[in-house]
Design a protein around this motif. Structure first.
Motif, PDB file in Angstrom:
ATOM      1  N   TYR A 139       0.833  -1.215   0.000  1.00  0.00           N
ATOM      2  CA  TYR A 139       0.000   0.000   0.000  1.00  0.00           C
ATOM      3  C   TYR A 139       0.863   1.258   0.000  1.00  0.00           C
ATOM      4  O   TYR A 139       0.403   2.337   0.349  1.00  0.00           O
ATOM      5  N   ARG A 243      -1.256   4.624   0.211  1.00  0.00           N
ATOM      6  CA  ARG A 243      -2.488   4.298  -0.511  1.00  0.00           C
ATOM      7  C   ARG A 243      -3.519   3.575   0.355  1.00  0.00           C
ATOM      8  O   ARG A 243      -4.438   2.940  -0.180  1.00  0.00           O
ATOM      9  N   ALA A 244      -3.413   3.686   1.646  1.00  0.00           N
ATOM     10  CA  ALA A 244      -4.381   2.984   2.497  1.00  0.00           C
ATOM     11  C   ALA A 244      -4.198   3.385   3.957  1.00  0.00           C
ATOM     12  O   ALA A 244      -3.157   3.918   4.355  1.00  0.00           O
ATOM     13  N   GLN A 257      -9.161   1.889   1.685  1.00  0.00           N
ATOM     14  CA  GLN A 257      -8.447   2.289   0.478  1.00  0.00           C
ATOM     15  C   GLN A 257      -9.267   3.302  -0.314  1.00  0.00           C
ATOM     16  O   GLN A 257     -10.494   3.414  -0.127  1.00  0.00           O
ATOM     17  N   LYS A 260     -12.949   2.385  -2.404  1.00  0.00           N
ATOM     18  CA  LYS A 260     -13.276   0.983  -2.166  1.00  0.00           C
ATOM     19  C   LYS A 260     -14.009   0.856  -0.837  1.00  0.00           C
ATOM     20  O   LYS A 260     -13.843   1.678   0.057  1.00  0.00           O
TER      21      LYS A 260
END
Length: 324
Positions: A139, A243-244, A257, A260
């Motif tokens: 991530y 990214r998360a 995320q 999502k």
């Protein structure tokens, strides 16, 4: 079959004993007992009780000594056990001073023996998933972290040793050390750190801390407390990646995320064992002790709880207590 002698059949000694019963290739055969209560427990478990380590080793065929005594007795028993030629498992913290921890690991190396420290939080399912995310960078890089470990003032301690800074290291060494060991194992040695603390004036130790650890392009904050209140045990963490966000709320591990739905990991453990103390049934002690037994059978040190990270954590906490 590895034959194990336990030193200290209090709460944690009982936890270890109960978990060894489920691990193939090992057997607890004796215990060093320093109270009538622990002697009764030893007889209940069909273990031969001894007054000291040397007597136990002299009379029993022992391969591993597992030390579950109060912290201030760890060094005495670790040194004695290593000098008697036995591999050692010892509960955390191994010591309250960097020099003591170094002495024990150096002695183990000279004797060609293995020394393991029971930082059990390293062996939970959520930690395994977090470790993979950090190492793989699936991530992106970790940018920020927050760890929280809070509870009511412990009531299980006997003779008040836990609240004696010279015997236990109090809250930093008893509680926060779980998170600090994990932080160091994930991110390495912090470039710098600072803290704040508070507590009631009549006490000679602090009851709540906030810690800040600085790494290259990463900041990690942690809280730890023994509240003078009926506050429920709380252990959570949150890591922000590029990214998360990966968050453990004490029950669920959730991955957030961009664009999502949140993903909830399955944290169901394959083996869950009753602890016999004020901890719910869990698999983390089984995972930890299984790992240590496997390492002993292979003749290799642990790659999860290594001496270098253990010593660094003690060095930091020792400095924090000195600076108060």
């Amino acid at each position: 079959m590895l034959r194990i002698g336990i030193v200290g059949l209090g709460g944690m000694g009982i936890v270890h004993y109960k978990n060894y019963l489920h691990i193939d290739g090992c057997e607890v055969v004796a215990a060093v007992c320093n109270s009538e209560r622990s002697r009764k427990k030893a007889k209940e478990f069909n273990l031969t009780p001894y007054d000291d380590v040397r007597s136990m080793v002299t009379n029993e065929n022992i391969d591993v000594i597992d030390i579950c005594t109060p912290t201030y007795l760890h060094k005495k028993y670790v040194i004695e056990s290593l000098n008697l030629g036995k591999h050692v498992i010892v509960e955390k913290p191994i010591a309250l001073h960097k020099e003591d921890a170094q002495e024990m690991f150096e002695l183990a190396d000279r004797k060609d023996l293995l020394l393991f420290v029971g930082h059990v939080v390293q062996f939970t399912k959520e930690t395994e998933i977090l470790r993979d995310a950090v190492i793989s960078q699936k991530y992106g890089k970790a940018l920020d972290g927050y760890f929280k470990r809070l509870t009511a003032r412990p009531q299980w301690t006997k003779d008040g040793w836990l609240f004696d800074k010279n015997k236990s290291g109090v809250l930093p060494f008893d509680l926060h050390i779980h998170d600090l060991d994990l932080i160091i194992s994930l991110f390495g040695t912090p470039k710098d750190y600072n803290f704040s603390s508070c507590g009631r004036m009549e006490l000679d130790y602090k009851e709540a801390y906030r810690f800040n650890y600085e790494f290259e392009n990463l900041n990690v904050t942690a809280e730890a407390a023994w509240y003078n209140a009926d506050y429920p045990f709380t252990a959570t963490w949150r890591i922000y990646f590029e990214r998360a966000v990966l968050e453990y709320d004490g029950v669920d591990l959730i991955l957030y995320q961009p664009n999502k739905e949140p993903f909830y990991y399955d944290l169901k453990e394959e083996v869950v064992i009753s602890t016999g103390i004020n901890l719910p049934p869990t698999g983390m002690f089984y995972n930890q002790l299984s790992h240590f037994i496997s390492c002993i059978n292979q003749g290799i040190p642990s790659d999860i709880v290594c001496g270098k990270q253990v010593i660094k954590g003690i060095e930091i906490l020792e400095d924090i207590l000195k600076r108060e």
